[in-house]
Design an enzyme around this catalytic site. Structure first.
Site, PDB file in Angstrom:
ATOM      1  N   ASP A 169       0.872  -1.184   0.018  1.00  0.00           N
ATOM      2  CA  ASP A 169      -0.129  -0.237  -0.101  1.00  0.00           C
ATOM      3  C   ASP A 169       0.942   1.155   0.009  1.00  0.00           C
ATOM      4  O   ASP A 169       1.536   1.766   1.060  1.00  0.00           O
ATOM      5  CB  ASP A 169      -1.003  -0.149   1.322  1.00  0.00           C
ATOM      6  CG  ASP A 169      -1.945   1.145   1.501  1.00  0.00           C
ATOM      7  OD1 ASP A 169      -1.853   1.862   0.298  1.00  0.00           O
ATOM      8  OD2 ASP A 169      -2.413   1.510   2.409  1.00  0.00           O
ATOM      9  N   HIS A 170       1.072   1.917  -1.131  1.00  0.00           N
ATOM     10  CA  HIS A 170       2.129   2.913  -1.321  1.00  0.00           C
ATOM     11  C   HIS A 170       1.378   4.165  -2.118  1.00  0.00           C
ATOM     12  O   HIS A 170       0.292   3.873  -3.063  1.00  0.00           O
ATOM     13  CB  HIS A 170       3.219   2.656  -2.079  1.00  0.00           C
ATOM     14  CG  HIS A 170       4.290   2.225  -1.124  1.00  0.00           C
ATOM     15  ND1 HIS A 170       5.599   2.634  -1.515  1.00  0.00           N
ATOM     16  CD2 HIS A 170       4.403   1.364  -0.095  1.00  0.00           C
ATOM     17  CE1 HIS A 170       6.393   1.995  -0.381  1.00  0.00           C
ATOM     18  NE2 HIS A 170       5.591   1.208   0.228  1.00  0.00           N
ATOM     19  N   GLY A 173       4.864   3.857   8.772  1.00  0.00           N
ATOM     20  CA  GLY A 173       4.934   4.653   7.383  1.00  0.00           C
ATOM     21  C   GLY A 173       6.180   5.164   7.150  1.00  0.00           C
ATOM     22  O   GLY A 173       7.215   4.794   7.968  1.00  0.00           O
ATOM     23  N   GLU A 174       6.420   5.553   5.964  1.00  0.00           N
ATOM     24  CA  GLU A 174       7.484   6.342   5.477  1.00  0.00           C
ATOM     25  C   GLU A 174       7.061   7.810   4.802  1.00  0.00           C
ATOM     26  O   GLU A 174       6.038   7.924   4.297  1.00  0.00           O
ATOM     27  CB  GLU A 174       8.113   5.501   4.332  1.00  0.00           C
ATOM     28  CG  GLU A 174       8.339   4.406   4.552  1.00  0.00           C
ATOM     29  CD  GLU A 174       7.187   3.205   4.123  1.00  0.00           C
ATOM     30  OE1 GLU A 174       6.240   3.607   3.485  1.00  0.00           O
ATOM     31  OE2 GLU A 174       7.128   2.111   4.591  1.00  0.00           O
ATOM     32  N   ASN A 206       5.436   8.302   1.374  1.00  0.00           N
ATOM     33  CA  ASN A 206       4.025   8.033   1.237  1.00  0.00           C
ATOM     34  C   ASN A 206       3.189   9.077   1.959  1.00  0.00           C
ATOM     35  O   ASN A 206       2.188   9.518   1.421  1.00  0.00           O
ATOM     36  CB  ASN A 206       3.405   6.735   1.398  1.00  0.00           C
ATOM     37  CG  ASN A 206       4.360   5.862   0.471  1.00  0.00           C
ATOM     38  OD1 ASN A 206       4.377   6.012  -0.721  1.00  0.00           O
ATOM     39  ND2 ASN A 206       4.919   4.804   1.296  1.00  0.00           N
ATOM     40  N   GLY A 218      12.885  -3.305  14.526  1.00  0.00           N
ATOM     41  CA  GLY A 218      13.571  -2.857  15.768  1.00  0.00           C
ATOM     42  C   GLY A 218      12.712  -3.066  17.112  1.00  0.00           C
ATOM     43  O   GLY A 218      11.621  -3.538  16.908  1.00  0.00           O
ATOM     44  N   ALA A 232       9.477  -1.080  18.183  1.00  0.00           N
ATOM     45  CA  ALA A 232       8.601  -1.421  17.507  1.00  0.00           C
ATOM     46  C   ALA A 232       7.630  -2.845  17.578  1.00  0.00           C
ATOM     47  O   ALA A 232       6.584  -2.951  17.652  1.00  0.00           O
ATOM     48  CB  ALA A 232       8.612  -1.053  16.059  1.00  0.00           C
TER      49      ALA A 232
END
Length: 318
Positions: free
Chosen positions: A37-38, A105-106, A109, A173, A176
């Site tokens: 999903d992007h 997220g990033e 996006n 990580g 998270a």
């Protein structure tokens, strides 16, 4: 026993191609689907990024396999109340065979509306509140919520599945993984991370499902497969938090110039060596993942599915 699913890459393929790949995956013996999903692809060579919820609707009519987003960010670009409606509708269309995979997220996006991109700890805090909002809405009751990051007022989902949509949390990580254990119905990773599974289970995940994905590039010419993987997915070899903070495909292209072809060749299984493909996927199974999703890089999807149907999946299941 580990199951094997197929990972649909929205960054590389049109909606119609993704639906056809899902059909081929089912025919080849894969038992479930992931779909990314992007809003943007990672680079311009990948070249696509359709709206995932429209594609999921098409998948629900084309195949009988379970589907999961891998992963949706329900915190910045889309309000969690809207993600909840999209996920609930997907679950109804798929007859309950839908899981919502989520992550923090990033910037690639999520910054597109001009909102500030928070640091990692704030993103996880937002994710936790988003899960709270979505779970309340999945009940079908009227919801009002006045939180630190989100407001929902007099909202009710009228189209909901019989059971609430499971929410699995992607974690990279230790912090998270602990959040995933506390709030998730499952754990998602893109690495054969036995330590992450253990941290997830200790933090409240218990015996909940743990899911992972990897990319390969099947082809009869290994050198050509390496070139394809390097051209399309060198970004996966970028270190640290770059993948979360670079804002545009062009920035990823610039950073990926530092990733050598040899680096990709050592990290991604390329070519048609059955033993190499079996070993790469088995590493995830041996780490303890319940389901492993495999994505074929590039256009030669039919060759990949024939190869896995006849040579790789039988070996993995043995």
């Amino acid at each position: 026993m580990t199951e094997y699913g197929y990972f649909l890459s929205s960054e590389e393929h049109t909606p119609g191609e993704l639906v056809e790949q899902a059909r081929m995956a089912e025919q080849a013996g894969f038992t479930s689907l992931w779909i990314s999903d992007h809003y943007h692809p990672w680079n311009n060579d990948q070249g696509q990024s359709p709206f995932v919820w429209s594609v999921i609707g098409a998948l629900s009519q084309a195949v009988s396999l379970p589907v999961q987003t891998a992963v949706t960010c329900p915190t910045v670009r889309m309000h969690p109340a809207v993600v909840a409606q999209a996920a609930a509708t997907s679950a109804v269309q798929l007859g309950g065979r839908f899981r919502l995979g989520i992550g923090s997220g990033e910037a690639l996006n999520e910054h597109i509306l001009g909102d500030a991109w928070p640091e990692a700890s704030i993103r996880l805090e937002m994710l936790e509140e988003a899960v709270q909002v979505m779970r309340m809405l999945f009940s079908g009751d009227q919801v009002s919520h006045y939180g630190k990051h989100y407001t929902v007022e007099n909202a009710r989902l009228y189209t909901v599945p019989e059971e609430p949509v499971p929410i699995d949390v992607s974690a990279f990580g230790p912090q998270a993984a602990e959040v995933a254990g506390r709030i998730g119905d499952g754990f998602i990773s893109m690495a054969p991370d036995a330590e992450g599974i253990e941290r997830f289970r200790r933090s409240g995940g218990g015996s909940k499902p743990v899911l992972a994905g990897l990319k390969v590039c099947w082809g009869t010419d290994r050198d050509e497969a390496v070139r394809t993987a390097h051209r399309l997915w060198a970004n996966e070899q970028l270190p640290g938090e770059l993948a979360q903070i670079l804002p545009t495909p062009r920035h990823f292209e610039q950073a990926s110039e530092l990733v050598t072809r040899d680096r990709v060749a050592s990290a991604v299984t390329c070519g048609d060596d059955v033993d190499a493909h079996v070993a790469a996927v088995s590493e995830y199974a041996e780490a303890g993942f319940d389901t492993v999703y495999i994505n074929q890089i590039g256009k030669d999807q039919q060759g990949f599915f024939d190869f896995y149907r006849t040579k790789v999946l039988p070996r993995l299941r043995d």
